[in-house]
Design a protein around this motif. Structure first.
Motif, short mmCIF file in Angstrom:
data_model
loop_
_atom_site.label_atom_id
_atom_site.label_comp_id
_atom_site.label_asym_id
_atom_site.label_seq_id
_atom_site.Cartn_x
_atom_site.Cartn_y
_atom_site.Cartn_z
N VAL A 55 0.86 -1.19 0.00
CA VAL A 55 0.00 0.00 0.00
C VAL A 55 0.89 1.24 0.00
N ILE A 56 0.41 2.30 -0.64
CA ILE A 56 1.16 3.55 -0.72
C ILE A 56 0.27 4.71 -0.28
N ASP A 57 0.83 5.62 0.49
CA ASP A 57 0.17 6.86 0.90
C ASP A 57 0.98 8.02 0.33
N GLN A 58 0.60 8.49 -0.87
CA GLN A 58 1.35 9.56 -1.52
C GLN A 58 1.27 10.86 -0.74
N ALA A 59 0.14 11.12 -0.10
CA ALA A 59 -0.04 12.40 0.60
C ALA A 59 0.97 12.58 1.71
N HIS A 60 1.40 11.47 2.34
CA HIS A 60 2.36 11.55 3.43
C HIS A 60 3.68 10.86 3.08
N ASP A 61 3.85 10.54 1.80
CA ASP A 61 5.09 9.95 1.29
C ASP A 61 5.49 8.69 2.06
N LEU A 62 4.53 7.80 2.25
CA LEU A 62 4.79 6.55 2.97
C LEU A 62 4.38 5.36 2.11
N ALA A 63 5.01 4.22 2.38
CA ALA A 63 4.67 2.99 1.67
C ALA A 63 4.95 1.80 2.56
N LEU A 64 4.21 0.73 2.32
CA LEU A 64 4.45 -0.55 2.99
C LEU A 64 4.75 -1.60 1.93
N LEU A 65 5.79 -2.39 2.17
CA LEU A 65 6.12 -3.52 1.31
C LEU A 65 5.79 -4.81 2.04
N ARG A 66 5.43 -5.82 1.28
CA ARG A 66 5.24 -7.18 1.82
C ARG A 66 6.44 -8.00 1.37
N ILE A 67 7.10 -8.67 2.30
CA ILE A 67 8.31 -9.43 1.97
C ILE A 67 8.04 -10.92 2.08
N ASP A 68 8.75 -11.69 1.26
CA ASP A 68 8.63 -13.15 1.29
C ASP A 68 9.46 -13.73 2.44
N GLY A 69 9.13 -14.96 2.79
CA GLY A 69 9.92 -15.67 3.79
C GLY A 69 9.40 -15.52 5.20
N SER A 70 10.18 -16.01 6.15
CA SER A 70 9.79 -15.98 7.56
C SER A 70 9.85 -14.56 8.10
N PRO A 71 9.12 -14.28 9.19
CA PRO A 71 9.09 -12.92 9.75
C PRO A 71 10.47 -12.46 10.22
N LEU A 83 -0.93 12.73 -8.86
CA LEU A 83 -2.00 13.46 -8.20
C LEU A 83 -3.29 12.64 -8.22
N ASN A 84 -3.96 12.61 -7.07
CA ASN A 84 -5.26 11.97 -6.99
C ASN A 84 -6.16 12.83 -6.10
N ALA A 85 -7.40 12.43 -5.95
CA ALA A 85 -8.36 13.25 -5.22
C ALA A 85 -7.92 13.48 -3.78
N LYS A 86 -7.39 12.43 -3.13
CA LYS A 86 -6.99 12.56 -1.74
C LYS A 86 -5.83 13.53 -1.61
N LEU A 87 -4.83 13.43 -2.52
CA LEU A 87 -3.66 14.29 -2.46
C LEU A 87 -4.03 15.74 -2.75
N VAL A 88 -4.89 15.97 -3.75
CA VAL A 88 -5.33 17.33 -4.07
C VAL A 88 -6.07 17.93 -2.87
N ARG A 89 -6.91 17.13 -2.21
CA ARG A 89 -7.65 17.60 -1.05
C ARG A 89 -6.70 17.96 0.09
N GLN A 90 -5.64 17.13 0.27
CA GLN A 90 -4.65 17.39 1.32
C GLN A 90 -3.95 18.72 1.08
N ILE A 91 -3.55 18.99 -0.16
CA ILE A 91 -2.86 20.23 -0.48
C ILE A 91 -3.80 21.43 -0.34
N ARG A 92 -5.06 21.24 -0.77
CA ARG A 92 -6.03 22.33 -0.73
C ARG A 92 -6.45 22.66 0.70
N ASP A 93 -6.70 21.65 1.50
CA ASP A 93 -7.22 21.87 2.84
C ASP A 93 -6.15 22.30 3.83
#
Length: 252
Positions: free
Chosen positions: A100-116, A172-182
């Motif tokens: 999953v990616i959160d462009q508005a806050h410049d964050l991302a999560l990766l899923r990795i293979d193998g054991s924890p 740019l997407n609706a959430k990111l535009v709203r973040q910048i605008r608000d």
């Protein structure tokens, strides 16, 4: 006399934090990973893009979205991977994919293979304050200094509002535009100098080693005359509660 006691108490707390830091770093380093691409026919085979750290169930890695900005269309023969070190300093490579990616806050999560892998604990108790002692671990200047995690320490010099636009119009997407605008959101400004390879690494408090933020962006010095237009040594971190929201998304 009261002033003397306050001074002694402050010095004692500082000494305690310094004593704890080596143990915190030792616990933190197994959770720090290098993020990049691997291609068997390329030299070097691994090209680093940034730092990440293991969170949640041990199969997720947090980083910055901009670390993955140019990896959306990986060329044939390449794959997204993370490199992690075991306590015995053996480097292991794991295939990864974007969860999953959160462009508005410049964050991302990766899923990795193998054991924890060992996950870092996220801070959830008590406020983060200006002047608070912090440290961060990652790979400054990428693999130039070697793929061994490096730790810097400092304080939170300011908690200040900021807005992070997308790297290009295509993001740019609706959430990111709203973040910048608000308006903007609070970000941690640090007095410690990070480097481009530190992007995506954890910022943690120095009493228990809990993650309070994710290293985000750095202004690298160009020349002394450009101090005002291109300030140097100013590092920032995204508050961890935005990362916690991403973890809730992947858990649902």
């Amino acid at each position: 006399m009261g002033f003397v006691w306050l001074l002694l108490l402050a010095l004692a707390r500082l000494a305690f934090a310094d004593t704890d830091l080596p143990q915190i770093i030792e616990r933190t380093k197994p959770s720090i990973v290098a993020i990049g691409t691997y291609q068997a026919t390329r030299s070097p085979q691994f090209v680093m893009r940034g730092t990440g750290f293991v969170v949640g169930d041990g199969r997720h890695v947090a980083t910055n979205a901009h670390v993955l900005a140019e990896l959306t269309d990986i060329a044939a023969g390449q794959m997204l991977v993370i490199l992690a070190q075991t306590p015995a300093r053996v480097t292991q490579q794991r295939a990864a994919r974007v969860s999953v990616i959160d462009q508005a806050h410049d964050l991302a999560l990766l899923r990795i293979d193998g054991s924890p892998l060992p996950a870092l604990e996220l801070h959830s108790s008590g406020p983060v304050r200006e002047g608070q002692a912090v440290a961060f671990t990652g790979f400054p200047i990428g693999g130039v200094l070697g793929l061994s995690p490096v730790t810097h320490r400092g304080i939170i010099s300011s908690i200040t509002p900021i807005a992070l636009p997308g790297a290009n119009a295509g993001q740019l997407n609706a959430k990111l535009v709203r973040q910048i605008r608000d308006g903007s959101f609070d970000i941690y400004q640090l007095d410690a100098t990070a480097y481009p390879g530190n992007s995506g690494g954890p910022l943690y408090e120095m009493s228990r080693g809990e993650v309070i933020g994710i290293i985000n962006m750095v202004f690298v010095k160009d020349r002394k005359e450009s101090t005002l237009s291109k300030p140097s040594g100013i590092s920032f971190a995204i508050p961890v509660h935005f990362l916690r929201e991403l973890l809730r998304q992947v858990a649902n």
